[in-house]
Design an enzyme around this catalytic site. Sequence first.
Site: not given
Length: 308
Positions: A26, A160
């Site tokens: 990405e 995260k």
Amino acid sequence: MSKHYLEYSEEVSLAQEKKIPIVALESTILSHGLPYPENWETGQALESILREKGVVPATIAIADGKIKVGLSSKEMKDFCQDKNILKVSRRDLPCVVALGKKGATTVSATMICAAMANIRVFVTGGIGGVHRGAEKTMDVSADLAELAKTPVAVICSGAKSILDLEKTLEYLETQGVNVLGYKTDDFPAFYSRESGRQVDYKVETPQEIAAIMQTKWNLGLEGGIVIANPIPLSHALDDKEMEGCIEKAIEEAQTHSVTGKAITPFLLSRLQDFTKGRSISANIALVKNNTALGAEVALAYHKAVNFV
Ligand code: PSU
Ligand code: MN
């Protein structure tokens, strides 16, 4: 029809012709996740890791009204230096392409573009998820809905803990998205190897991962697979310290009314400041580690589907 919008790099075109495995990467992690020049060095390093293992990299981004599948090093440098690149998730994709703007693809948009290019393996750092406080804000990353419908295996280090990991995993379960732990039972939390929450299945080899991919799609089950690969031990950050930084960053986001697609880049950049760059070296180490695994998975999947 979608072919009209895709522009392959020479290297990717050749790989398609010669049936060499390709791995998608990405570009949001480069434009919005890391500062220059670390983003540029990392982007190039990831591509080298793949090439050394006999796999062709396809970093995906939007420019000149095209979906670029594979960037030249000049194009990648331009993306890494330009501060005005748009962050492109599913809904942004048609607008940014049609308006000829420059865009970096998130996990959701990269999955869409990879699937259009018939690439089944995609490597990144962390996926988006259900944000903390989502019961009030309804902030749920488009990455999760994409994983429910687009057939790409996403190799990451979990998500995260700026996110609500419990709700993120619940959402993925509801949507039938496989969450595999590579040599772990515990869902990794990006900077730390464990979140205290279980993955769906533990897998031990790239061949097992390839077999699950092949079986899922042969069965006609739509959607993607999350392969969660913990950060290398030597680079893991302290949980308690990170929780303190995350709480502070979220508080700042609320004070400054940062919402919507701006919130994830805002939190990432504050974490970089609070950890004096240690979050950056952790991020780089884990994405390199994920890339090495991605290459192995692409090779194993290629073998499995071609009976070689
Ligand atoms: N999480 C990270 N690093 C990132 C991102 C998420 O640890 O770079 C990026 C990815 O591109 C991901 C996107 O797809 O943020 C999710 O954004 P949002 O939360 O707005 O859906
Ligand atoms: Mn969001």
